[in-house]
Design an enzyme around this catalytic site. Structure first.
Site, PDB file in Angstrom:
ATOM      1  N   GLY A   1     -10.304  40.311  25.103  1.00 18.94           N
ATOM      2  CA  GLY A   1     -11.625  40.890  25.322  1.00 18.94           C
ATOM      3  C   GLY A   1     -12.841  40.036  24.890  1.00 18.94           C
ATOM      4  O   GLY A   1     -13.894  40.819  24.582  1.00 18.94           O
ATOM      5  N   GLN A   2     -12.539  38.572  24.637  1.00 18.57           N
ATOM      6  CA  GLN A   2     -13.546  37.663  24.176  1.00 18.57           C
ATOM      7  C   GLN A   2     -14.550  37.584  25.407  1.00 18.57           C
ATOM      8  O   GLN A   2     -14.295  37.407  26.577  1.00 18.57           O
ATOM      9  CB  GLN A   2     -13.020  36.320  23.928  1.00 18.57           C
ATOM     10  CG  GLN A   2     -14.028  35.363  23.404  1.00 18.57           C
ATOM     11  CD  GLN A   2     -13.173  34.072  22.905  1.00 18.57           C
ATOM     12  OE1 GLN A   2     -11.903  33.874  22.954  1.00 18.57           O
ATOM     13  NE2 GLN A   2     -14.302  33.281  22.412  1.00 18.57           N
TER      14      GLN A   2
ATOM     15  N   ASN B   1     -11.892  38.246  18.864  1.00 23.06           N
ATOM     16  CA  ASN B   1     -11.258  38.583  20.092  1.00 23.06           C
ATOM     17  C   ASN B   1     -10.688  37.056  20.623  1.00 23.06           C
ATOM     18  O   ASN B   1     -11.814  36.027  20.624  1.00 23.06           O
ATOM     19  CB  ASN B   1     -12.199  39.329  20.817  1.00 23.06           C
ATOM     20  CG  ASN B   1     -12.765  40.886  20.565  1.00 23.06           C
ATOM     21  OD1 ASN B   1     -11.649  41.302  19.793  1.00 23.06           O
ATOM     22  ND2 ASN B   1     -13.862  41.056  20.423  1.00 23.06           N
TER      23      ASN B   1
ATOM     24  N   HIS C   1     -15.645  33.163  17.050  1.00 24.72           N
ATOM     25  CA  HIS C   1     -16.519  33.850  16.375  1.00 24.72           C
ATOM     26  C   HIS C   1     -15.707  34.983  15.803  1.00 24.72           C
ATOM     27  O   HIS C   1     -14.957  35.693  16.177  1.00 24.72           O
ATOM     28  CB  HIS C   1     -17.905  34.473  17.021  1.00 24.72           C
ATOM     29  CG  HIS C   1     -17.502  35.129  18.223  1.00 24.72           C
ATOM     30  ND1 HIS C   1     -17.257  34.575  19.439  1.00 24.72           N
ATOM     31  CD2 HIS C   1     -17.361  36.553  18.505  1.00 24.72           C
ATOM     32  CE1 HIS C   1     -17.234  35.338  20.507  1.00 24.72           C
ATOM     33  NE2 HIS C   1     -17.018  36.682  19.870  1.00 24.72           N
TER      34      HIS C   1
ATOM     35  N   ASP D   1     -25.142  40.442  14.901  1.00 28.08           N
ATOM     36  CA  ASP D   1     -24.754  40.957  16.419  1.00 28.08           C
ATOM     37  C   ASP D   1     -26.064  41.503  17.111  1.00 28.08           C
ATOM     38  O   ASP D   1     -26.671  42.477  16.550  1.00 28.08           O
ATOM     39  CB  ASP D   1     -23.496  41.599  16.644  1.00 28.08           C
ATOM     40  CG  ASP D   1     -23.014  41.656  17.849  1.00 28.08           C
ATOM     41  OD1 ASP D   1     -21.778  41.111  18.101  1.00 28.08           O
ATOM     42  OD2 ASP D   1     -23.568  42.065  18.843  1.00 28.08           O
TER      43      ASP D   1
ATOM     44  N   HIS E   1     -16.122  38.695  14.098  1.00 33.77           N
ATOM     45  CA  HIS E   1     -17.123  39.811  13.661  1.00 33.77           C
ATOM     46  C   HIS E   1     -16.718  40.451  12.369  1.00 33.77           C
ATOM     47  O   HIS E   1     -15.720  40.664  12.007  1.00 33.77           O
ATOM     48  CB  HIS E   1     -16.725  41.001  14.923  1.00 33.77           C
ATOM     49  CG  HIS E   1     -16.834  40.867  16.331  1.00 33.77           C
ATOM     50  ND1 HIS E   1     -18.139  41.084  16.960  1.00 33.77           N
ATOM     51  CD2 HIS E   1     -16.173  39.795  17.006  1.00 33.77           C
ATOM     52  CE1 HIS E   1     -17.900  40.575  18.092  1.00 33.77           C
ATOM     53  NE2 HIS E   1     -16.722  40.003  18.367  1.00 33.77           N
TER      54      HIS E   1
HETATM   55  P1  5GP Z   1     -17.116  39.020  21.961  1.00 33.86           P
HETATM   56  O1  5GP Z   1     -16.550  40.239  22.869  1.00 33.86           O
HETATM   57  O2  5GP Z   1     -16.962  37.674  22.712  1.00 33.86           O
HETATM   58  O3  5GP Z   1     -15.737  38.929  20.842  1.00 33.86           O
HETATM   59  O4  5GP Z   1     -18.287  39.235  20.963  1.00 33.86           O
HETATM   60  C1  5GP Z   1     -19.529  38.828  21.547  1.00 33.86           C
HETATM   61  C2  5GP Z   1     -20.413  39.287  20.696  1.00 33.86           C
HETATM   62  O5  5GP Z   1     -21.698  38.594  20.965  1.00 33.86           O
HETATM   63  C3  5GP Z   1     -20.915  40.885  21.253  1.00 33.86           C
HETATM   64  O6  5GP Z   1     -20.757  41.801  20.123  1.00 33.86           O
HETATM   65  C4  5GP Z   1     -22.416  40.812  21.788  1.00 33.86           C
HETATM   66  O7  5GP Z   1     -23.147  41.951  21.159  1.00 33.86           O
HETATM   67  C5  5GP Z   1     -22.828  39.611  20.812  1.00 33.86           C
HETATM   68  N1  5GP Z   1     -23.880  38.868  21.449  1.00 33.86           N
HETATM   69  C6  5GP Z   1     -23.950  38.489  22.932  1.00 33.86           C
HETATM   70  N2  5GP Z   1     -25.112  38.031  22.988  1.00 33.86           N
HETATM   71  C7  5GP Z   1     -25.675  37.657  21.992  1.00 33.86           C
HETATM   72  C8  5GP Z   1     -27.070  37.110  21.442  1.00 33.86           C
HETATM   73  O8  5GP Z   1     -27.929  36.600  22.389  1.00 33.86           O
HETATM   74  N3  5GP Z   1     -27.252  37.075  20.228  1.00 33.86           N
HETATM   75  C9  5GP Z   1     -26.527  37.815  19.294  1.00 33.86           C
HETATM   76  N4  5GP Z   1     -27.114  37.969  18.059  1.00 33.86           N
HETATM   77  N5  5GP Z   1     -25.454  38.435  19.729  1.00 33.86           N
HETATM   78  C10 5GP Z   1     -25.087  38.208  20.798  1.00 33.86           C
END
Ligand code: 5GP
Length: 121
Positions: free
Chosen positions: A100-101, A94, A107, A33, A109
């Site tokens: 909170g996605q 998420n 994906h 991340d 985490h």
């Molecule tokens: P969500 O909130 O959708 O569950 O998580 C999205 C995640 O993607 C966040 O933890 C954010 O830091 C990560 N993220 C967003 N843009 C990028 C990127 O360009 N590269 C990487 N490696 N992670 C990203």
């Protein structure tokens, strides 16, 4: 919600933007991340175009579903955080607005390398 081909993880899968890759096979790509929330913060994504876990559960093939679950375990082992060779981790997905996605490509985490704290804060 229809899949958005221009989401950031679609671009990473197409290698249009870089990532710090951890693992890749026919079904998943895993990378760190960009904004780590714990000592270890990895992401595991399916290669198929699925918006979230609900979309994946309904529309993915059995091979893709097995591939994602196995992929999470392979990555956890590679990072030495799996329950058998490490001290465990949290796998979290998420889903949509209340979940909170932020990135609309499914994906998981993987948080680890230290105690990750309460489940919901
Ligand atoms: P969500 O909130 O959708 O569950 O998580 C999205 C995640 O993607 C966040 O933890 C954010 O830091 C990560 N993220 C967003 N843009 C990028 C990127 O360009 N590269 C990487 N490696 N992670 C990203």
């Amino acid at each position: 919600m229809a899949y958005d081909n221009n989401n950031i993880f679609a671009k990473i899968l197409r290698e249009e933007i870089p990532c710090k890759k951890i693992y890749e096979d026919d079904f998943v790509l895993s990378f760190y991340d960009i904004n780590p929330q714990k000592k270890i913060h990895a992401l595991v994504i399916p290669k198929g175009k699925y918006v979230d876990l609900d979309d994946f559960a309904v529309n993915a093939s059995n091979d893709e579903i097995v591939g994602l679950i196995k992929g999470i375990n392979i990555v956890a082992k590679k990072l030495n955080i799996s329950a058998d060779i490490g001290k465990g981790y949290r796998a979290l997905a998420n889903i949509s607005e209340h979940g909170g996605q932020e990135v609309p490509h499914l994906h998981f985490h993987l948080f680890g390398g230290e105690k990750v704290g309460k489940m919901v804060q």
